[in-house]
Structure formats: C-alpha cells, structure tokens
Enzyme design. Structure first.
Site, PDB file in Angstrom:
ATOM      1  N   TYR A 174      46.540  47.374  41.907  1.00  0.00           N
ATOM      2  CA  TYR A 174      47.130  48.126  43.014  1.00  0.00           C
ATOM      3  C   TYR A 174      46.027  48.958  43.685  1.00  0.00           C
ATOM      4  CZ  TYR A 174      50.324  51.292  45.454  1.00  0.00           C
ATOM      5  OH  TYR A 174      50.972  52.015  46.419  1.00  0.00           O
ATOM      6  N   ASN A 176      45.272  51.965  44.278  1.00  0.00           N
ATOM      7  CA  ASN A 176      44.660  53.189  43.745  1.00  0.00           C
ATOM      8  C   ASN A 176      44.046  52.987  42.354  1.00  0.00           C
ATOM      9  OD1 ASN A 176      46.829  53.104  42.006  1.00  0.00           O
ATOM     10  ND2 ASN A 176      47.847  54.932  42.787  1.00  0.00           N
ATOM     11  N   LYS A 177      43.995  51.751  41.869  1.00  0.00           N
ATOM     12  CA  LYS A 177      43.471  51.513  40.526  1.00  0.00           C
ATOM     13  C   LYS A 177      41.938  51.361  40.546  1.00  0.00           C
ATOM     14  CE  LYS A 177      47.419  51.617  38.314  1.00  0.00           C
ATOM     15  NZ  LYS A 177      48.559  51.622  39.228  1.00  0.00           N
ATOM     16  N   ASN A 178      41.334  51.263  39.349  1.00  0.00           N
ATOM     17  CA  ASN A 178      39.862  51.246  39.262  1.00  0.00           C
ATOM     18  C   ASN A 178      39.244  50.048  39.963  1.00  0.00           C
ATOM     19  OD1 ASN A 178      40.500  53.395  37.568  1.00  0.00           O
ATOM     20  ND2 ASN A 178      38.770  52.994  36.201  1.00  0.00           N
TER      21      ASN A 178
END
Ligand code: PLP
Length: 378
Positions: A174, A176-178
C-alpha cells in the site's frame, strides 16, 4: 506540511510502468512472476504469490491453511483492522490479545497463552512499527498447543527472517508502506502445495491462468475450488521490482532517521514521567512508523492539533480493533487494558525516506514546545 508517510517514487518506477503499458500485456504475466521470484529470494523463500493487497494475502493465507468455522485465531487488537477482518472472512473467530507493555506494543505472549482453548488453531503475529517479534517463544507456544503460526508482515518488509516464522506470511505494498505498488500484497508459505493453493485461489480457483493457456495452447480450464480475483497486474509488479531494488536503501534511511529521533527523544523520556519511545525487544526493526507514548496526563489531541499548526502531521496507530463499532457490536465487553492505554497515549510522528535531518529537528522542536504546555506537571 511534513507528512507522516510518503512514497519514494522516481523516474525508474515511471519508466517501468510505461514499459509495461507499451508492451501490450498489462495483466498478470511475466512481470508478476519476476516480482514474485525476486521478493521470495529477498526473504529467503522458495517462491511467493503476488496479490492486489495485504488483506487479500491474509485471506488467502488463512484459507490455504484450512482455517475456518469453529477455529479460533489469537491476534493482537493493536493492529490495522484488516488483520482481524481476514479471520472473519474465513469464518473463524478472532480472539484478541493485549500488548506486552506500553514500551513494547507487540502482542503479549503471556496474555495469548492464557487465551488458548481446544478450539485455538493459529496465532497471527503483527510486527508493529516494523519491530520484529521474537520468533522463538511464539514457535514454542505454537508447538506446545499444535497451532499454526502466521505473520501479518505489512510493517516489516525486507527484514531477514520476516515471513519465515511459521506457516504463512502476508505483506503489503500500500502507498504508505516501506515499499509500494500503490496497492498490492504478497503471500509467503513454506509448504509449496499450500502456496500453490493460494496461487490458484488468487485467480478464481482456475486450474490455468490466461497466460498459462496461451503458453499451453489450450483454451481449457477447470475450477476445483472456490477462488477470488486477487490478482496483481503487470504495471504494479514492474513498479514493485524497482521498489524492491531500492528497499535496502529506503529501510536504511528509515533506520538513520529513527536513530536521530531516538537521540533527540531520549532527553524527553528523562524529563517527562510516562513518556516512552517503544523499542523492539529483538533490537531489529524495519522502522515502518515512529510511535511515541505521551505522558499519562498529556492532552494528545491538543498536542496533535498544535503540531499540525506548526506544519507537522501526526496520526494514531491504531484504534484497537476490539473498540471499533463493528467489533464492539459483534463481541461486546472485551477489555484489553494495556492496548487501550497505549491507544489513548500513542502519537505517530512523521517517518519516511524523503525526510531530512532538519525535518526531525522540526518535529522534535515542536514536540518539546508543545509538551511543556500540554499537561500539568505532576
Ligand atoms: C496496511 C496494513 C494491512 C493492509 O494492507 P492492504 O495492502 O492495504 O490490504 C494489514 N495489516 C497491517 C498491519 C497493515 O499495516
């Protein structure tokens, strides 16, 4: 505005996406397969199944493991709602567990052990903030009670050992993930036959995909299980391959920023009673988010509002799942005191690889000012 999270995307991701658009094959194909193989290798696995979200990955993992009606799954309430929703999707019963401590907001193994019943089938871990759960004690608990061990690894992509704790793991890409593909997810399962079940369920339960039929020169397929459409597409997979190549750099940047934060937050921990910076017992983290725990008397909403005023976005990870209306109506009366206390006092500070040292200074400077005025010293 300094945002809590931000994707790192550049010309390479753009070029990869455009190359797919120009190639004439945009749905599940070679790029997805390449992405799966590269992701598996990166995490020390034989193979992987790419899907369109971590939520889908969690669902397929639980389903491929045969978890269903009558089964109980131990899961933290201090997680994103999708972790628990997936357990409901397969008809099993989530049994929500408290955290270990305010400074260690991962699922408490003691609380989990006390909730084991004859119906318990699995443990669902979540590496909150990217802080790695200690595998050993959980493996021992699972061995003792013959439980499956599953990881929601949405916060801990790219860290050696993650996804290899037990019987299956789900990752998120997604925004906003790393690492990100805008939307996307991945399944790792050590048993090849179960991973192949997950792969088949990803595409409607069909015995052959469109590409496989093309290669095999046959239009025929069968459906011998109830499947879903959880496919990843070529555009996302191509972006994912680029992101995977930068993951070490991006995670290292996160670690450096957290190092700066920790240094600057240490005096605040000294000065303010009850101010905590959660740190992993394992000492290992993917540094997905930067949570702090405010002193008990502090007015968190006011602190968040004043930081917003100063150009710093903050957020809360997470409203405990057992306190969300849907879950409260489903199972009223659940109390998880540490989880609830953590939620009342947690504040997530900005953390993403695009940040500069001056951004950390801005956050800390603002927090220091706001903290002085935000609560009555005891
Ligand atoms: C983001 C996240 C998910 C859901 O991921 P999606 O890819 O958006 O479905 C699940 N669990 C945790 C812990 C997450 O942070």
């Amino acid at each position: 505005m300094l945002l809590v999270a931000e994707p790192v995307l550049g010309p390479e991701e753009r070029a990869a996406a455009v190359a797919v658009l120009e190639s004439g094959w945009i749905t599940l194909g070679e790029q997805v397969r390449k992405f799966e193989r590269a992701f598996a290798e990166r995490h020390g696995a034989e193979d992987a199944v790419a899907v369109d979200s971590c939520t889908a990955a969690l669902h397929l993992t639980l389903k491929a493991l045969g978890i269903g009606p009558g089964d109980e799954v131990l899961v933290p309430s201090m997680t994103f709602v999708a972790t628990v929703n997936a357990i409901l999707y397969v008809g099993a019963d989530p049994v929500m567990v408290d955290i270990e401590a305010l400074e260690r907001p991962l699922m408490s193994i003691d609380d989990a052990a006390s909730r084991v019943t004859p119906r318990t089938r699995a443990v669902m871990l979540m590496h909150y903030a990217g802080h790695l759960t200690d595998a050993g004690p959980w493996r021992a608990l699972c061995a003792r009670h013959d439980l499956l061990l599953i990881e929601d690894s949405a916060h801990a992509v790219g860290i050696p050992g993650v996804g290899q704790y037990g019987d299956g793991a789900a990752f998120s890409f997604y925004g906003n993930k790393n690492m990100t593909t805008a939307e996307g997810g991945m399944v790792l399962m050590p048993k090849p036959e179960l991973l192949e079940r997950a792969r088949q369920m990803r595409g409607h339960g069909m015995t052959r995909s469109v590409l496989q039929r093309l290669v095999a020169r046959t239009p025929h397929y069968d459906v011998d299980m109830l499947g879903h459409n959880y496919r990843m597409d070529e555009i996302r997979a191509a972006i994912g391959l680029v992101q995977l190549g930068r993951l070490d750099d991006m995670n290292a940047r996160r670690a450096a920023l957290v190092g700066m934060y920790n240094e600057r937050l240490a005096p605040l921990e000294q000065r303010h009673d009850g101010f905590h910076v959660p740190r992993p017992r394992s000492g290992i983290s993917a540094h997905h988010i930067m949570p702090i725990v405010l002193p008990g008397g502090a007015d968190r909403d006011r602190i968040a509002a004043e930081m917003h005023e100063a150009g710093v976005q903050t957020t809360i990870h997470y409203p405990p799942v057992h306190t969300l209306s849907y879950y409260r109506q489903r199972a009223p009366g659940i109390r998880l005191p540490l989880t609830e206390e953590f939620h009342r006092r947690e504040l997530t500070l900005p953390l993403h690889p695009n940040m500069e040292e001056s951004d950390v200074e801005l956050v800390i400077g603002t927090l220091e000012n706001v903290l002085e005025s935000a609560f009555e010293p005891s």
